[in-house]
Scaffold this motif. Structure first.
Motif, short mmCIF file in Angstrom:
data_model
loop_
_atom_site.label_atom_id
_atom_site.label_comp_id
_atom_site.label_asym_id
_atom_site.label_seq_id
_atom_site.Cartn_x
_atom_site.Cartn_y
_atom_site.Cartn_z
N ARG A 235 68.03 -5.24 64.36
CA ARG A 235 68.62 -5.63 63.08
C ARG A 235 68.75 -7.14 62.93
NH1 ARG A 235 73.40 -1.49 61.18
NH2 ARG A 235 72.07 0.34 60.91
N TRP A 236 69.19 -7.82 63.97
CA TRP A 236 69.47 -9.23 63.74
C TRP A 236 69.08 -10.16 64.87
CZ3 TRP A 236 72.44 -11.49 67.42
CH2 TRP A 236 73.28 -10.66 68.17
N PHE A 237 68.89 -9.62 66.06
CA PHE A 237 68.79 -10.55 67.18
C PHE A 237 67.46 -11.29 67.24
CE2 PHE A 237 68.60 -11.83 71.67
CZ PHE A 237 69.76 -12.58 71.68
N ALA A 238 66.37 -10.65 66.77
CA ALA A 238 65.07 -11.31 66.83
C ALA A 238 65.08 -12.66 66.12
CB ALA A 238 63.99 -10.40 66.26
N PRO A 239 65.63 -12.77 64.89
CA PRO A 239 65.68 -14.10 64.26
C PRO A 239 66.50 -15.11 65.06
CG PRO A 239 66.06 -12.38 62.65
CD PRO A 239 66.08 -11.71 63.98
N GLY A 240 67.62 -14.64 65.66
CA GLY A 240 68.42 -15.56 66.46
C GLY A 240 67.67 -16.09 67.66
N VAL A 241 66.96 -15.18 68.35
CA VAL A 241 66.17 -15.62 69.51
C VAL A 241 65.06 -16.56 69.06
CG1 VAL A 241 64.62 -14.84 71.33
CG2 VAL A 241 66.69 -13.56 70.83
N LEU A 242 64.45 -16.26 67.93
CA LEU A 242 63.38 -17.11 67.42
C LEU A 242 63.89 -18.52 67.15
CD1 LEU A 242 60.49 -17.47 66.43
CD2 LEU A 242 61.23 -16.64 64.18
N ILE A 243 65.06 -18.61 66.53
CA ILE A 243 65.63 -19.93 66.24
C ILE A 243 65.92 -20.68 67.54
CG2 ILE A 243 67.65 -21.11 65.31
CD1 ILE A 243 67.78 -18.93 63.16
N ALA A 244 66.51 -19.97 68.52
CA ALA A 244 66.79 -20.61 69.80
C ALA A 244 65.51 -21.10 70.47
CB ALA A 244 67.53 -19.63 70.72
N MET A 245 64.45 -20.29 70.40
CA MET A 245 63.18 -20.70 71.00
C MET A 245 62.58 -21.90 70.27
SD MET A 245 62.70 -18.75 73.60
CE MET A 245 60.96 -18.90 73.97
N LEU A 246 62.76 -21.95 68.94
CA LEU A 246 62.25 -23.09 68.19
C LEU A 246 63.01 -24.37 68.58
CD1 LEU A 246 61.73 -21.58 64.62
CD2 LEU A 246 59.98 -22.28 66.26
N VAL A 247 64.33 -24.23 68.75
CA VAL A 247 65.11 -25.38 69.21
C VAL A 247 64.61 -25.85 70.57
CG1 VAL A 247 67.39 -26.14 69.93
CG2 VAL A 247 67.16 -24.76 67.88
N ALA A 248 64.44 -24.90 71.48
CA ALA A 248 63.96 -25.26 72.81
C ALA A 248 62.57 -25.88 72.73
CB ALA A 248 63.92 -24.01 73.70
N GLY A 249 61.70 -25.33 71.87
CA GLY A 249 60.36 -25.88 71.74
C GLY A 249 60.36 -27.29 71.20
#
Length: 750
Positions: free
Chosen positions: A524-538
């Motif tokens: 429901r919601w966690f994939a976008p959160g992980v994606l944002i975190a990965m973008l920050v890390a990237g």
């Protein structure tokens, strides 16, 4: 897998805490005057460590979600952290720095501290979600004990060996040391530098005694609570008296080290938390309330401290204790900074220039941080920072019951001691490998650290057994330690300092614990959160690799060449047409062009250019260079002051003297306007304007210097020196003729 990710995250925090971070690698000091090797993490290395920490935190959080261990309310905190990461990226890579307006894009001065803030908060939240909670507490706090004992060992070594040795060496080469640090002997900044150098306050690897005091206070409450429980176990026959005594002695040594830092704020917060602990112990209702809402209990310490700061600023006269009054000034200035930059704030690297312009007139300091945890985020990121603060508040309010998941564990630790010591060893070895050129020459420091590590291992062996028998007591101790950190974080810079922020938030996170509520659903919601975190890390990874691969090698090569050929820089270029100075300046130019948002790099290049300008067939390049840096950093007090002081020193040159003097005057006036409440820039503008015959303007700035001198009475070293006041009196008798009596009592150097 979780232990490896946890160990990686703790390694990142430990390495950051046991190293300083260079502002300009290899150029923090003048290579022509100082042969100091690089013994700090470079900005690129720090960014890569942050990236590793973000990836490890993401892995821990994803694993917890898949196992159904994370509340769906975690979306709020993950979103808040992602908002903070967005602010870091905007200020670090996209928006123009506050000191530059629109000349460049991206502020590398603020990218590193901002990255450590986000990594620390995200890592702390990831630790809070891990299960089983008792084992996580033992592992995290076990590593903290190892690091804390090493901090104590380093602090005691500094106080009784290193500081006396440093002062002795400073006395032998006082002028050279000051010049190597860009300070003019006899100036106010040099006086402040010497005052801090002569202070007997240890700082360990943090550079500030108050930051070290935050962690020592947290460790003191953790060890004292454990010692109380251990002596109770001695009476019950479950613990040896020697083990309990060892824990008590290490706790006492930590408390003594805390006392040596001289941090009144940390000691006051420690006493506040200990008093609160006693109240909880005797009041059943209070104990039940804290057990039900541990996050609220932790936050309440910060609220009490913040209320004390506000009350001190509003109610008490300025003649009383001043360090708390200065914190009130920081809060007022931060509000003004936020009002000027409501949406995105001033950025972590732009706060000081903004605060210098907007601070209360009576405030004598121009600080890099508000020294208040919440204000750091708001001043740096504006409304984006408010979102982060709201997410942290929600986390504290919604943390689950303290004793949930904390059951006694009679089974052996299954390698917990070895694991904690392994993480501590890797942190120590990594840090020593960064500092080996200095530490390797000090055998007594290595011996002290080795002894400290042995004491930490013995102490931790006792503590782990104690904590397995009494996990609830460990939970209470973790809450107390987090309360100390949050309380002192409302008073000082530990949560905002680049090398301390990560460790600070990891300890707070593990003390607060997870959010209450039903498990989250991944789809429901966690994939976008992980994606944002990965973008920050990237994004941080890209920035870090860019620094390491392009800029920092050029700086290293330029510094080595400057130091190796320092004798040649006092003579004209050789017959080959390229003197060593030309090559070094070229390397610094290339680095500056590759990283146009790096203010400190531009300053280092400009100062080196001015040192060797006469050896390159004239001073024409320096004229062009001063225009370049001046136009790029139009709103930086530091840059404009450096241009004014440097160009004025070349005013006697027959060819370029008049142009240099005119540019020096203009830059000095700009610096004075950017620091409207400081006496030194106004004094400098008055003296230079008078020297070029602009008497009316000089008189105005002399009056401003006099007014600012009176306003800066709270800190004498922030004002004018005796000889500067005397020069103003002689040069502008009209200003002082009817005010001499009041000027004599104005503070400053008089």
């Amino acid at each position: 897998m979780r232990r490896w990710l946890l160990g990686t995250l703790l390694w990142c925090a430990g390495v950051m805490a046991m190293n300083s971070i260079a502002e300009v690698p290899w150029w923090d000091a003048d290579p022509l005057l100082s042969d100091l090797p690089e013994t700090s993490l470079t900005p690129g290395q720090a960014l890569l460590i942050c990236t590793i920490g973000l990836l490890a935190s993401t892995g821990l959080l994803v694993g917890g979600i898949r196992r159904g261990e994370v509340s769906r309310l975690a979306l709020v905190v993950v979103g808040a952290v992602a908002t903070g990461g967005l602010g870091v990226i905007l200020h670090g890579l996209v928006l123009p720095p506050l000191a530059s307006v629109d000349a460049v894009r991206g502020d590398l001065e603020g990218l590193v501290p901002g990255a450590t803030w986000v990594t620390g908060v995200f890592g702390g939240f990831a630790l809070a979600t891990l299960k089983p909670r008792g084992r996580v507490l033992r592992l995290v706090l076990g590593v903290f004990v190892v690091l804390g004992v090493l901090m104590v060992a380093k602090a005691l070594f500094e106080r009784f060996v290193e500081l006396p040795r440093t002062i002795e060496l400073f006395e032998l080469e006082r002028e050279r040391v000051l010049l190597a640090n860009g300070l003019e002997p006899g100036s106010a900044p040099a006086e402040i530098y010497e005052r801090r150098l002569r202070s007997q306050e240890p700082t360990a690897w943090f550079g500030l005694a108050n930051v070290l005091a935050s962690f020592l206070a947290a460790m003191t409450v953790l060890l004292l609570a454990s010692a109380v429980r251990a002596f109770a176990d001695v009476r019950a026959g479950r613990c040896s008296s020697g083990g309990a005594g060892l824990v008590g002695l290490v706790g006492l040594a930590t408390a003594v080290s805390l006392w040596l830092t001289g941090s009144k704020g940390a000691m006051a917060v420690l006493l506040l938390v200990l008093g609160g602990g006693l109240a909880v112990g005797v009041s059943g209702q209070l104990r039940m309330a804290v057990r039900a809402r541990p996050g609220v209990a932790i936050a309440s310490t910060g609220v009490v401290v913040l209320a004390g700061v506000v009350g001190r600023g509003l109610l008490l006269p300025e003649s009383l204790e001043r360090s708390v009054l200065f914190r009130w000034h920081y809060l007022v200035g931060t509000f003004r900074v936020w009002m000027e930059n409501v949406l995105v704030g001033a950025g972590p690297g732009g706060f000081q220039d903004a605060y210098t312009r907007l601070k209360p007139a009576i405030s004598p300091e121009s600080v890099q941080s508000p020294h208040v945890l919440l204000a750091d985020w708001v001043g740096a990121f504006g409304l984006l920072g408010f979102v982060v603060v709201a997410g942290l508040t929600f986390w504290l309010w919604s943390a689950e019951s303290l004793n949930r998941g904390l059951e006694p564990d009679a089974a052996p630790g299954r390698g917990e001691l070895a694991w904690c010591l392994l993480v501590g060893t890797t942190v120590l070895v990594t840090s020593l490998s960064v500092q080996w050129r200095v530490v390797g020459g000090v055998a007594d420091l290595l011996l002290v650290l080795a002894i400290g590590f042995g004491i930490a291992a013995a102490t931790l062996g006792v503590l782990l057994g104690l904590w397995r028998r009494h996990p609830a007591w460990l939970g209470w101790s973790a809450v107390a330690a987090a309360s100390v950190l949050i309380g002192h974080g409302m008073f000082d810079v530990a949560p905002a300092r680049a090398n301390s922020a990560m460790l600070f938030w990891l300890l707070v996170g593990v003390g607060v614990g997870p959010l209450r509520g039903s498990p989250a659903r991944v789809r429901r919601w966690f994939a976008p959160g992980v994606l944002i975190a990965m973008l920050v890390a990237g994004a941080l990874a890209v920035a870090g690799v860019r620094q390491v691969a392009i800029v920092e090698p050029a700086l290293a090569k330029a510094a080595r060449m400057a130091n190796a050929n320092s004798g040649e820089f006092t003579f004209p270029g050789d017959s080959s047409g390229r003197s060593p100075s030309s090559v070094v300046v070229g390397l610094l130019d290339d680095a500056s062009d590759a990283s146009p948002g790096w203010l400190k790099l531009d300053l280092a290049r400009f100062r080196f250019e001015s040192r060797v300008a006469a050896t390159r067939g004239g001073l024409a390049d320096l004229v062009w260079d001063s225009d370049r840096i001046g136009e790029r950093w139009t709103r930086s007090v530091e840059v404009q002051s450096a241009i004014g002081a440097t160009l004025w020193s070349f005013g006697a040159d027959p060819a370029y003297g008049p142009a240099f003097r005119a540019k020096a005057v203009d830059a000095s006036v700009r610096a004075a306007k950017l620091a409207p409440h400081d006496a030194q820039p106004a004094y400098r503008a008055a003296i230079l304007l008078q020297a070029v015959g602009r008497d009316d303007e000089a008189l105005d700035w002399a009056e401003r210097a006099f007014v600012n001198q009176r306003q800066q009475r709270l800190d004498p070293l922030a004002g004018l020196l005796d000889e500067q006041l005397l020069r103003l009196r002689r040069g502008f008798p009209g200003v002082f003729s009817d005010r001499a009596g009041s000027a004599d009592g104005a503070g400053g150097g008089d």
